[in-house]
Design a protein around this motif. Structure first.
Motif, mmCIF file in Angstrom:
data_model
loop_
_atom_site.group_PDB
_atom_site.id
_atom_site.type_symbol
_atom_site.label_atom_id
_atom_site.label_comp_id
_atom_site.label_asym_id
_atom_site.label_seq_id
_atom_site.Cartn_x
_atom_site.Cartn_y
_atom_site.Cartn_z
ATOM 1 N N MET A 1 -11.498 10.410 -4.259
ATOM 2 C CA MET A 1 -10.952 10.564 -5.609
ATOM 3 C C MET A 1 -11.553 9.544 -6.568
ATOM 4 S SD MET A 1 -6.973 11.360 -4.644
ATOM 5 C CE MET A 1 -6.439 11.785 -6.283
ATOM 6 N N TYR A 2 -11.813 8.351 -6.069
ATOM 7 C CA TYR A 2 -12.412 7.327 -6.917
ATOM 8 C C TYR A 2 -13.841 7.703 -7.294
ATOM 9 C CZ TYR A 2 -14.274 2.847 -8.475
ATOM 10 O OH TYR A 2 -14.882 1.852 -9.213
ATOM 11 N N GLY B 1 0.823 -1.201 0.000
ATOM 12 C CA GLY B 1 0.000 0.000 0.000
ATOM 13 C C GLY B 1 0.856 1.249 0.000
ATOM 14 N N LEU B 2 0.309 2.341 0.548
ATOM 15 C CA LEU B 2 1.004 3.621 0.537
ATOM 16 C C LEU B 2 1.604 3.993 1.893
ATOM 17 C CD1 LEU B 2 -1.574 5.651 -1.560
ATOM 18 C CD2 LEU B 2 0.567 4.656 -2.343
ATOM 19 N N SER B 3 1.114 3.381 2.955
ATOM 20 C CA SER B 3 1.626 3.721 4.275
ATOM 21 C C SER B 3 1.343 2.589 5.257
ATOM 22 C CB SER B 3 0.992 5.026 4.771
ATOM 23 O OG SER B 3 1.398 5.317 6.084
ATOM 24 N N THR C 1 -7.775 -1.766 -3.246
ATOM 25 C CA THR C 1 -7.077 -1.077 -2.160
ATOM 26 C C THR C 1 -8.032 -0.725 -1.034
ATOM 27 O OG1 THR C 1 -5.531 -0.115 -3.762
ATOM 28 C CG2 THR C 1 -5.644 0.926 -1.602
ATOM 29 N N LEU C 2 -9.214 -0.219 -1.380
ATOM 30 C CA LEU C 2 -10.213 0.136 -0.365
ATOM 31 C C LEU C 2 -10.724 -1.108 0.360
ATOM 32 C CD1 LEU C 2 -12.266 2.781 -2.396
ATOM 33 C CD2 LEU C 2 -10.457 3.206 -0.720
ATOM 34 N N ALA C 3 -10.945 -2.189 -0.395
ATOM 35 C CA ALA C 3 -11.430 -3.431 0.219
ATOM 36 C C ALA C 3 -10.406 -4.005 1.186
ATOM 37 C CB ALA C 3 -11.756 -4.448 -0.875
ATOM 38 N N ASN C 4 -9.126 -3.962 0.796
ATOM 39 C CA ASN C 4 -8.077 -4.452 1.690
ATOM 40 C C ASN C 4 -8.033 -3.654 2.980
ATOM 41 O OD1 ASN C 4 -7.325 -6.431 -0.077
ATOM 42 N ND2 ASN C 4 -5.427 -5.463 -0.743
ATOM 43 N N HIS C 5 -8.286 -2.362 2.873
ATOM 44 C CA HIS C 5 -8.282 -1.522 4.076
ATOM 45 C C HIS C 5 -9.443 -1.890 4.993
ATOM 46 C CE1 HIS C 5 -7.569 2.116 6.495
ATOM 47 N NE2 HIS C 5 -8.889 2.197 6.564
ATOM 48 N N ILE C 6 -10.636 -2.069 4.423
ATOM 49 C CA ILE C 6 -11.804 -2.414 5.228
ATOM 50 C C ILE C 6 -11.641 -3.784 5.880
ATOM 51 C CG2 ILE C 6 -14.281 -2.930 5.120
ATOM 52 C CD1 ILE C 6 -14.522 -0.849 2.919
ATOM 53 N N LEU C 7 -11.108 -4.734 5.114
ATOM 54 C CA LEU C 7 -10.931 -6.097 5.611
ATOM 55 C C LEU C 7 -9.655 -6.263 6.428
ATOM 56 C CD1 LEU C 7 -11.956 -8.038 2.364
ATOM 57 C CD2 LEU C 7 -13.361 -7.611 4.384
ATOM 58 N N GLN D 1 -2.257 7.557 8.949
ATOM 59 C CA GLN D 1 -2.089 7.878 7.530
ATOM 60 C C GLN D 1 -2.963 6.980 6.663
ATOM 61 O OE1 GLN D 1 2.079 7.721 6.556
ATOM 62 N NE2 GLN D 1 2.565 9.590 7.686
ATOM 63 N N ARG D 2 -3.096 5.726 7.061
ATOM 64 C CA ARG D 2 -3.918 4.791 6.291
ATOM 65 C C ARG D 2 -5.385 5.224 6.309
ATOM 66 N NH1 ARG D 2 -2.256 -0.287 4.996
ATOM 67 N NH2 ARG D 2 -4.281 -1.164 5.544
ATOM 68 N N GLN D 3 -5.858 5.705 7.443
ATOM 69 C CA GLN D 3 -7.235 6.189 7.523
ATOM 70 C C GLN D 3 -7.438 7.396 6.611
ATOM 71 O OE1 GLN D 3 -9.747 4.850 9.111
ATOM 72 N NE2 GLN D 3 -8.651 3.261 10.248
ATOM 73 N N LEU D 4 -6.496 8.317 6.644
ATOM 74 C CA LEU D 4 -6.581 9.510 5.809
ATOM 75 C C LEU D 4 -6.524 9.140 4.332
ATOM 76 C CD1 LEU D 4 -6.632 12.592 5.495
ATOM 77 C CD2 LEU D 4 -4.124 12.561 5.704
ATOM 78 N N LEU D 5 -5.632 8.228 3.979
ATOM 79 C CA LEU D 5 -5.497 7.805 2.588
ATOM 80 C C LEU D 5 -6.740 7.059 2.101
ATOM 81 C CD1 LEU D 5 -1.762 6.631 2.597
ATOM 82 C CD2 LEU D 5 -2.714 8.582 1.365
ATOM 83 N N PHE D 6 -7.386 6.310 3.005
ATOM 84 C CA PHE D 6 -8.618 5.619 2.634
ATOM 85 C C PHE D 6 -9.698 6.619 2.234
ATOM 86 C CE2 PHE D 6 -12.849 4.143 3.818
ATOM 87 C CZ PHE D 6 -12.947 2.971 3.072
ATOM 88 N N VAL D 7 -9.879 7.655 3.060
ATOM 89 C CA VAL D 7 -10.880 8.686 2.752
ATOM 90 C C VAL D 7 -10.510 9.423 1.475
ATOM 91 C CG1 VAL D 7 -11.943 10.825 3.569
ATOM 92 C CG2 VAL D 7 -11.491 8.965 5.186
ATOM 93 N N LEU D 8 -9.227 9.725 1.316
ATOM 94 C CA LEU D 8 -8.769 10.439 0.129
ATOM 95 C C LEU D 8 -8.968 9.609 -1.128
ATOM 96 C CD1 LEU D 8 -7.361 12.973 -0.967
ATOM 97 C CD2 LEU D 8 -5.172 11.816 -0.584
#
Length: 312
Positions: free
Chosen positions: A34-35, A16-18, A81-87, A23-30
């Motif tokens: 953007m998507y 991922g990015l971080s 990427t979003l699914a991996n973050h949620i899971l 930072q991961r929470q912020l990047l998820f929202v961002l």
């Protein structure tokens, strides 16, 4: 795939990015924002072009295809990427990684081809205005789009087959948020042939459309210099401005995909990856809609009609 029979790796880990939780929470929202902006913006472009008969021209036909490709491009990488973050998972299966990489390459190539095809339309309009309708026929436009899809898929298939022949033994960590040709660095096989073919093929695919775009605009500039009216010159340059902006944005951020042996730092590669796969598809509809009176009029008309229908 043949690579699966030779490899001990059954899945890959996307860093991922971080790795920092905040930072991961912020990047998820961002990334989610953007998507959604990418899908909504490009979908509005497609709907506006399809519903407004004044926009049923070759240039807007190509633009609607570019919007479709941008939606598909973003949908290939960001939802995973979003699914991996949620899971709370960073893994992707071996076959899933190769499938994602296949579509990433296809849509990357399609963006490149479409920008070259879109440069041909203003060239014909400015340099051969009297023959525009006979040169830019519906058959030619369809052939250019179909040919681009065929070439993009064949080249992507070649890249995937070359990587599938490799073995993956121990290393399975990908320093990105999706699978791309950097997968070569994880192989325990000799990748010299892969590097040479992908680099040669990628360079050829990148340079050829760029040369076509450059040649088109050189002819356009020469033709514009012959226009006596200053207002006429600025009108042509303003019309081409959106396409030129997207071209500069595209070629300024996509070197990662065609240079697997890149010596760039991880931070530079990550920024280039995010710019190309996330930011550029989101900006394209805004660039074309904000600088184009016809597009703004079509979007305004569509919103007004939808608002009127909602009332009644």
């Amino acid at each position: 795939m043949s690579g699966a029979n030779q490899s001990s790796v059954s899945k890959f880990i996307l860093l991922g990015l971080s790795t920092q939780p905040q930072q991961r929470q912020l990047l998820f929202v961002l990334f989610l924002s953007m998507y959604l902006a990418t899908v909504l913006g490009n979908l509005l472009i497609i709907l506006a072009i399809s519903t407004d008969s004044w926009l049923h021209t070759p240039m807007y036909f190509f633009l609607s295809n570019l919007s479709f490709v941008d939606i598909c491009f973003s949908s290939t990488t960001i939802p995973k990427t979003l699914a991996n973050h949620i899971l709370e998972s960073q893994t992707i299966s071996f076959s899933g990684c190769f499938m994602q990489m296949y579509f990433v390459i296809v849509f990357a190539y399609m963006d490149n081809f479409l920008l070259a095809v879109m440069a041909y339309d203003p060239y014909v309009a400015v340099c051969h205005p009297l023959h525009y309708t006979t040169m830019m026929t519906h058959q030619l436009c369809a052939l250019l789009i179909a040919g681009s899809w065929v070439i993009a898929n064949l080249n992507s298939l070649l890249d995937i087959l070359l990587i599938a022949r490799l073995s993956f033994c121990a290393q399975n960590t990908i320093p990105h948020f999706f699978c791309d040709v950097s997968l070569l660095k994880l192989s325990c096989s000799d990748t010299y042939l892969n590097d040479m073919i992908i680099l040669t093929e990628g360079t050829l695919i990148m340079i050829t459309p760029f040369v076509c775009i450059l040649a088109s605009y050189i002819h356009i500039i020469l033709a514009v210099l012959g226009i006596p009216s200053t207002k006429g010159k600025w009108k042509v340059f303003f019309t081409c401005g959106s396409h030129l902006t997207v071209v500069l944005l595209f070629y300024g951020t996509n070197t990662l995909y065609f240079n697997p042996a890149s010596s760039h730092s991880a931070e530079t590669d990550t920024v280039s990856t995010v710019m190309y796969t996330v930011v550029t598809p989101m900006l394209n509809p805004f660039i074309y809609s904000l600088r184009n009176k016809d597009m703004k009029g079509a979007l305004r008309k569509m919103i007004v009609i939808e608002g009127f229908s909602d009332r009644y």
